[in-house]
Design a protein around this motif. Sequence first.
Motif, mmCIF file in Angstrom:
data_model
loop_
_atom_site.group_PDB
_atom_site.id
_atom_site.type_symbol
_atom_site.label_atom_id
_atom_site.label_comp_id
_atom_site.label_asym_id
_atom_site.label_seq_id
_atom_site.Cartn_x
_atom_site.Cartn_y
_atom_site.Cartn_z
ATOM 1 N N ALA A 190 -32.074 26.050 13.673
ATOM 2 C CA ALA A 190 -32.114 24.860 14.533
ATOM 3 C C ALA A 190 -33.513 24.270 14.607
ATOM 4 C CB ALA A 190 -31.609 25.217 15.930
ATOM 5 N N SER A 191 -34.533 25.124 14.631
ATOM 6 C CA SER A 191 -35.907 24.616 14.733
ATOM 7 C C SER A 191 -36.309 23.842 13.490
ATOM 8 C CB SER A 191 -36.877 25.774 14.969
ATOM 9 O OG SER A 191 -36.807 26.721 13.904
ATOM 10 N N VAL A 192 -35.850 24.303 12.316
ATOM 11 C CA VAL A 192 -36.151 23.607 11.068
ATOM 12 C C VAL A 192 -35.400 22.277 11.021
ATOM 13 C CG1 VAL A 192 -36.019 23.712 8.542
ATOM 14 C CG2 VAL A 192 -36.626 25.762 9.857
ATOM 15 N N SER A 193 -34.134 22.293 11.414
ATOM 16 C CA SER A 193 -33.350 21.054 11.456
ATOM 17 C C SER A 193 -34.001 20.019 12.356
ATOM 18 C CB SER A 193 -31.928 21.344 11.945
ATOM 19 O OG SER A 193 -31.215 22.122 11.022
ATOM 20 N N LYS A 194 -34.498 20.466 13.501
ATOM 21 C CA LYS A 194 -35.143 19.541 14.430
ATOM 22 C C LYS A 194 -36.386 18.919 13.799
ATOM 23 C CE LYS A 194 -37.241 19.260 19.031
ATOM 24 N NZ LYS A 194 -37.595 20.018 20.257
ATOM 25 N N SER A 195 -37.198 19.740 13.131
ATOM 26 C CA SER A 195 -38.407 19.212 12.490
ATOM 27 C C SER A 195 -38.060 18.219 11.387
ATOM 28 C CB SER A 195 -39.245 20.357 11.926
ATOM 29 O OG SER A 195 -39.790 21.151 12.967
ATOM 30 N N LEU A 196 -37.025 18.509 10.597
ATOM 31 C CA LEU A 196 -36.628 17.592 9.536
ATOM 32 C C LEU A 196 -36.098 16.279 10.112
ATOM 33 C CD1 LEU A 196 -34.929 19.889 6.862
ATOM 34 C CD2 LEU A 196 -37.334 19.243 7.106
ATOM 35 N N ALA A 197 -35.381 16.364 11.203
ATOM 36 C CA ALA A 197 -34.879 15.145 11.843
ATOM 37 C C ALA A 197 -36.035 14.261 12.320
ATOM 38 C CB ALA A 197 -33.967 15.502 13.009
#
Length: 319
Positions: free
Chosen positions: A249-256
């Motif tokens: 989830a933390s990686v997805s948030k950064s990519l978003a």
Amino acid sequence: MTTRPGPVLIVSESDDLHAAAMQATLRERHGINPLRLDLRDFPHEAGTFRLGRSGPARALGGLTGLDNVRAVWWRRPHPSRVPAGVRADDDAFRQAECDGFVQGLLWSLPARWVNDPGHDRIAHRKIVQLETARLAGCAIPETLITNDPDEAREFIETCGAPVVFKRTGTSRAEFSETRLVEPADLHRLSAIRWAPTTFQRYIEPECDLRVVWVEGQEWAVRIDSPAGAGRVDSRLDISVDFSPVRLPASVSKSLAILMGTLGLSFGVLDLRIGADGEHYFLEVNPQGQFAYLEIKTGLPIFASLAGLLVHGDGAVSGW
């Protein structure tokens, strides 16, 4: 921008396999036969922009319905191809006039753009990507981009780990592989004076990830690159296992945050999971290749992108 009725326009090379596959997907899933345009055909093909009381009228390369285009996939646009004349100054003038005309004609379309040409141009700049990714919370390998041989040598010698080097620009020159700096390369560092080069700490991989981003929809693929031929550049070995994965989830948030800040609704991102378990951002290509990922994994990436072009939504039912 809300979706409006009308055709979809694909701007790409006439022999682009991704464009052909998208053309087939739009026909099969949405009953739409998209328009295709290779900008290299202009000015050999005629083009016109007329503005009157009833509004604009555009014509280019014999395309029908250009004014009513609902969405544009700015896939792999080329400059106009102007025949060489006698004087270089005349050639430069004609090239600028042709590019200014055809870009203005297209960019003035009130359509959904994938991606917006202005955002696409800026996002192609590697330094912009890296700094934006850092601010978005992505882990970034220590990086130096320079044309100073002394700076490069100092970075290589003090990094404390192997260093890779790769190109900094994004022209359509011959493909350039990411490679480890070898002792023999130290004697050739003077050459970077005329070609600023990217140097980066080599991340020992657990695996590589390629993520196709379609307006918030992530299609992430794990690439078992360490099991391959030992190449540093995972794009060059498709013999290894490819498998769909979900990002933390933390990686997805950064990519978003990254993609939103860059203003991109589509992009192909390269990440590496290091031996330390960290997800490192390497780059994003707003016009990246992804067909082989769908072939390898069965992920419905073309269907997702087609949905974005037609409905403004990259979600695919059942996934």
